[in-house]
Design a protein around this motif. Structure first.
Motif, PDB file in Angstrom:
ATOM      1  N   MET A   1       0.834  -1.197   0.000  1.00 56.04           N
ATOM      2  CA  MET A   1       0.000   0.000   0.000  1.00 56.04           C
ATOM      3  C   MET A   1       0.869   1.248   0.000  1.00 56.04           C
ATOM      4  O   MET A   1       1.894   1.312   0.645  1.00 56.04           O
ATOM      5  CB  MET A   1      -0.907  -0.019   1.232  1.00 56.04           C
ATOM      6  N   ARG A   2       0.478   2.256  -0.707  1.00 56.75           N
ATOM      7  CA  ARG A   2       1.312   3.444  -0.839  1.00 56.75           C
ATOM      8  C   ARG A   2       1.141   4.399   0.339  1.00 56.75           C
ATOM      9  O   ARG A   2       0.098   4.452   0.968  1.00 56.75           O
ATOM     10  CB  ARG A   2       0.962   4.173  -2.138  1.00 56.75           C
ATOM     11  N   ALA A   3       2.196   5.155   0.556  1.00 58.09           N
ATOM     12  CA  ALA A   3       2.146   6.139   1.635  1.00 58.09           C
ATOM     13  C   ALA A   3       1.096   7.194   1.309  1.00 58.09           C
ATOM     14  O   ALA A   3       0.818   7.472   0.156  1.00 58.09           O
ATOM     15  CB  ALA A   3       3.511   6.803   1.811  1.00 58.09           C
ATOM     16  N   GLU A   4       0.494   7.734   2.358  1.00 59.35           N
ATOM     17  CA  GLU A   4      -0.482   8.783   2.148  1.00 59.35           C
ATOM     18  C   GLU A   4       0.222  10.049   1.669  1.00 59.35           C
ATOM     19  O   GLU A   4       1.399  10.259   1.913  1.00 59.35           O
ATOM     20  CB  GLU A   4      -1.236   9.038   3.454  1.00 59.35           C
ATOM     21  N   VAL A 114       8.151   3.163   1.048  1.00 55.45           N
ATOM     22  CA  VAL A 114       8.228   4.406   0.289  1.00 55.45           C
ATOM     23  C   VAL A 114       9.531   4.344  -0.492  1.00 55.45           C
ATOM     24  O   VAL A 114      10.546   3.921   0.042  1.00 55.45           O
ATOM     25  CB  VAL A 114       8.271   5.626   1.234  1.00 55.45           C
TER      26      VAL A 114
ATOM     27  N   PRO B  74       9.334  -0.717  -2.427  1.00 53.76           N
ATOM     28  CA  PRO B  74       8.283  -0.406  -1.464  1.00 53.76           C
ATOM     29  C   PRO B  74       7.226  -1.507  -1.326  1.00 53.76           C
ATOM     30  O   PRO B  74       6.770  -1.784  -0.218  1.00 53.76           O
ATOM     31  CB  PRO B  74       7.654   0.864  -2.041  1.00 53.76           C
ATOM     32  N   ARG B  77       8.621  -4.097   0.940  1.00 49.31           N
ATOM     33  CA  ARG B  77       8.747  -3.597   2.321  1.00 49.31           C
ATOM     34  C   ARG B  77       7.390  -3.421   2.988  1.00 49.31           C
ATOM     35  O   ARG B  77       7.293  -3.458   4.211  1.00 49.31           O
ATOM     36  CB  ARG B  77       9.517  -2.270   2.347  1.00 49.31           C
ATOM     37  N   SER B  78       6.336  -3.259   2.198  1.00 46.23           N
ATOM     38  CA  SER B  78       5.019  -3.108   2.819  1.00 46.23           C
ATOM     39  C   SER B  78       4.579  -4.408   3.498  1.00 46.23           C
ATOM     40  O   SER B  78       3.670  -4.398   4.318  1.00 46.23           O
ATOM     41  CB  SER B  78       3.988  -2.667   1.781  1.00 46.23           C
ATOM     42  N   SER B 104       1.000   6.393   8.499  1.00 43.61           N
ATOM     43  CA  SER B 104       0.717   7.163   7.286  1.00 43.61           C
ATOM     44  C   SER B 104       1.714   6.823   6.174  1.00 43.61           C
ATOM     45  O   SER B 104       1.352   6.757   5.001  1.00 43.61           O
ATOM     46  CB  SER B 104       0.768   8.649   7.635  1.00 43.61           C
ATOM     47  N   LEU B 105       2.971   6.573   6.557  1.00 44.72           N
ATOM     48  CA  LEU B 105       3.960   6.145   5.560  1.00 44.72           C
ATOM     49  C   LEU B 105       3.573   4.799   4.949  1.00 44.72           C
ATOM     50  O   LEU B 105       4.020   4.443   3.874  1.00 44.72           O
ATOM     51  CB  LEU B 105       5.347   6.030   6.193  1.00 44.72           C
ATOM     52  N   ARG B 106       2.756   4.040   5.664  1.00 46.97           N
ATOM     53  CA  ARG B 106       2.294   2.760   5.144  1.00 46.97           C
ATOM     54  C   ARG B 106       0.882   2.875   4.592  1.00 46.97           C
ATOM     55  O   ARG B 106       0.122   1.906   4.582  1.00 46.97           O
ATOM     56  CB  ARG B 106       2.304   1.706   6.243  1.00 46.97           C
ATOM     57  N   GLY B 107       0.517   4.048   4.194  1.00 51.51           N
ATOM     58  CA  GLY B 107      -0.806   4.246   3.620  1.00 51.51           C
ATOM     59  C   GLY B 107      -1.921   4.136   4.653  1.00 51.51           C
ATOM     60  O   GLY B 107      -3.064   3.868   4.309  1.00 51.51           O
ATOM     61  N   GLY B 108      -1.583   4.332   5.923  1.00 51.49           N
ATOM     62  CA  GLY B 108      -2.599   4.297   6.963  1.00 51.49           C
ATOM     63  C   GLY B 108      -2.794   2.938   7.609  1.00 51.49           C
ATOM     64  O   GLY B 108      -3.541   2.798   8.575  1.00 51.49           O
ATOM     65  N   ARG B 109      -2.116   1.934   7.066  1.00 54.55           N
ATOM     66  CA  ARG B 109      -2.314   0.586   7.597  1.00 54.55           C
ATOM     67  C   ARG B 109      -1.798   0.476   9.023  1.00 54.55           C
ATOM     68  O   ARG B 109      -0.691   0.904   9.318  1.00 54.55           O
ATOM     69  CB  ARG B 109      -1.619  -0.443   6.715  1.00 54.55           C
TER      70      ARG B 109
END
Ligand SMILES: Nc1ncnc2c1ncn2[C@@H]1O[C@H](COP(=O)(O)OP(=O)(O)OP(=O)(O)O)[C@@H](O)[C@H]1O
Ligand SMILES: [Mg+2]
Lengths: 264, 316
Positions: A1-4, A114, B74, B77-78, B104-109
């Motif tokens: 999943m991408r960073a916000e 990221v 990335p 790493r996620s 937040s760096l992980r898309g909120g997860r």
């Protein structure tokens, strides 16, 4: 999943906004303070420089100091502004990757999902934003001082000079940032960028005093000041030269950053 | 056999002229908790940083979920939760804000689990991170590593700085993660910290893997410390040469040795004399480890030579 969206950038802003606002206040106060002397200084200055040797006056940029635009340039755009802003910008540029890598506070950001390019860009953009805010604060102080102290300088020309100042400071901030990202230690990155800035300043002084034009052509300070933006307004060619510092340094730093070991 | 989650072969990494890793091997299978043990400077953190793509290998092959760390980028790493060996936390943001930033760096997860994990580890989310004690910083590290429920956890000395109660809580958490199907690699100086949760253990020293075994296998190999007291002085050679007997020592009428494998031969040989006292206790794994640390090689009779001797992770 991408960073916000812009997580790193927002964090950079957050971590540095306090100090930045203090710098902004200091810059504004210093600017207004010096410009407040103009009404008194203007006439005295004109008289005082009458007897000065021509070479010295040229080196100090005092040959035009008897005019409001000349005073504003010599004191704010030629000296206090760039010195304070460069101290801030170069220090910040060195810190945002190299410094934080050294103290370990970037390790989790590097390990996050990221890409390095994105970390690089967001942090660089963060530094530009902080520096730009300071330049805006300085510019507002100049614009407010104008009518207060009868400077009589065109607001549009003030904006032109400020844009040059912004590009200069962003250039050296980017240089320190890119060197640190490319693998230089923070101290080396800051030292190198500051060294180049001092050299550029000296080059312009020597160029003006002794008429060595090559040195002037090599000095970003000359690019910024010699077209006399406070008198003539925007000069695209020299602005482009100033922008070139960032445009060249930023991609080179990003290229090296993506290829090297981190946290060593 | 299922494809390995972490597969490292012949990994070499230099820091300038220092060779940190000199051909390290590591194979972690899906769903296992893997202990990564070695003395200071053995190369544990270096290996882990290569897995996280912080460092790039100089030679050898490294894959995580079948991809080289750099290639995986990335997206790879996620799937990983990472706890650094030395977690640096400075600045005036609070622990809660910092954890939200990392989410937040992980898309909120993982964001929604912060509160619950903080409660479990008794971390005050309102404190500025720079004002946290070492143990509390370590809690921040643990929480950020697990909050997004990653498929793989890479933990560099996770229990350092935690008090015994929280160490216990942490190991409990690791068991839960395994039960959920996660794979865990955790490093430590001492086996004691990982033996209760680890399925398998690799021992590394000076950048090389010197031993790989299941914890049970290690226990078996650790053997026993045996002491026999005789009525009169026995002949040392008759006992010392027996299978499984190591480091024999005779002091007066007392015979001492390490015993690996079945005690049958030693008991029968001893029985030819009059035995007036005996003690046999399991050597603890720490003693075995001291051997490995000192000698840099596997010990014990059925020692697997170096790496690759893979037992099923669920051998226990
Ligand atoms: N940044 C660095 N620069 C130079 N050498 C380094 C660096 N980091 C580690 N080393 C060296 O590499 C070797 C392996 O270090 P590493 O940190 O991987 O060991 P470790 O097993 O994690 O040790 P510890 O248990 O102390 O954390 C050591 O000899 C160390 O001195
Ligand atoms: Mg370490």
């Amino acid at each position: 999943m991408r960073a916000e969206g812009l997580t790193s950038l927002r964090r950079v802003w957050r971590d540095h906004r306090r100090a930045m606002w203090i710098w902004a206040a200091a810059l504004a106060v210093v600017t207004v303070f010096y410009l407040a002397f103009w009404p008194m200084m203007g006439e005295e200055m004109a008289a005082a420089i009458e007897g000065m040797p021509e070479g010295l006056m040229a080196a100090m940029g005092y040959d035009r100091i008897g005019t409001a635009a000349g005073y504003l340039e010599a004191v704010i755009y030629g000296l206090l502004g760039p010195v304070m802003l460069l101290v801030y910008g170069i220090g910040l540029g060195g810190r945002l990757i190299a410094g934080q890598e050294e103290d370990g506070t970037l390790e989790l950001e590097f390990a996050a999902p990221v890409s390095r390019l994105r970390i690089y860009l967001e942090r660089l953009l963060g530094s530009w934003l902080l520096v730009a805010t300071l330049v805006v604060a300085t510019t507002v102080a100049v614009l407010v001082s104008g009518p207060l102290f009868d400077l009589g300088v065109e607001p549009l020309n003030v904006l032109a000079a400020s844009l040059g100042l912004l590009l200069l400071v962003v250039g050296f901030t980017t240089l320190a940032f890119a060197l640190g990202a490319a693998g230089a230690r923070r101290s080396a990155a800051v030292g190198a960028a500051a060294g180049v800035a001092v050299l550029a300043y000296v080059f312009r002084g020597v160029a003006n005093a002794a008429g060595v034009e090559v040195l002037g052509a090599l000095s970003p300070f000359a690019w910024m000041l010699d077209p006399e933006p406070l008198v003539h307004g925007f000069e695209p060619q020299s602005l482009a030269l100033l922008a070139a510092i960032s445009v060249i340094a930023a991609p080179l730093g990003a290229w090296a950053f993506a290829r090297r070991d981190l946290m060593t | 056999m299922k494809a390995a989650v972490i597969d490292v072969r012949g990994l070499v990494k230099d820091y300038g002229r220092t060779r940190a890793l000199a051909g390290l091997d590591l194979e972690v299978l899906p769903g296992e908790v893997y202990g990564f043990i070695g003395p200071n400077g053995a190369g544990k953190s270096t290996t882990i940083r290569v897995l996280m793509d912080l460092l790039r290998p100089d030679a050898g092959e490294v894959t995580v979920f079948g991809q080289a760390p750099q290639e995986g980028g990335p997206a790879l790493r996620s799937r990983i939760g990472y706890l650094p060996g030395e977690l640096a936390l400075t600045g005036r943001v609070t622990a809660g804000e910092h954890l939200h930033h990392l989410a937040s760096l992980r898309g909120g997860r993982g964001r929604q689990r912060i509160g619950q994990l903080a409660e479990r580890f008794r971390l005050d989310l309102g404190r500025p991170i720079r004002a946290l004690s070492r143990g509390n910083k370590q809690k921040v590290g643990v929480i950020q590593a697990v909050m997004h429920e990653p498929d793989l956890l890479v933990l560099d000395e996770p229990t350092s700085g935690l008090d015994p109660l929280l160490q216990h809580e942490f190991l409990e958490l690791v068991r839960e993660l395994r039960a959920r199907g996660a794979t865990v690699l955790m490093s430590s100086h001492v086996l004691r910290e990982v033996e209760s949760v680890a399925d398998r253990v690799a021992v590394i020293r000076e950048g090389r893997t010197v031993d790989v075994d299941s914890v049970d296998g290690l226990r078996r190999r650790a053997g026993q410390r045996v002491m026999l007291r005789f009525a009169e002085v026995p002949e040392l050679s008759s006992l010392a040469a027996l299978p499984g007997v190591e480091r024999p020592r005779l002091e007066g009428t007392t015979f001492e040795c390490q015993l690996h494998g079945e005690p049958d031969a030693l008991l029968k040989a001893a029985a030819r004399h009059r035995v007036i006292g005996w003690v046999a206790r399991d050597r603890d794994l720490e003693e075995l480890f001291m051997d490995v640390y000192r000698l840099g090689q596997a010990t014990g009779i059925d020692a697997a030579p170096g790496t690759g001797a893979v037992e099923a992770p669920d051998a226990r």
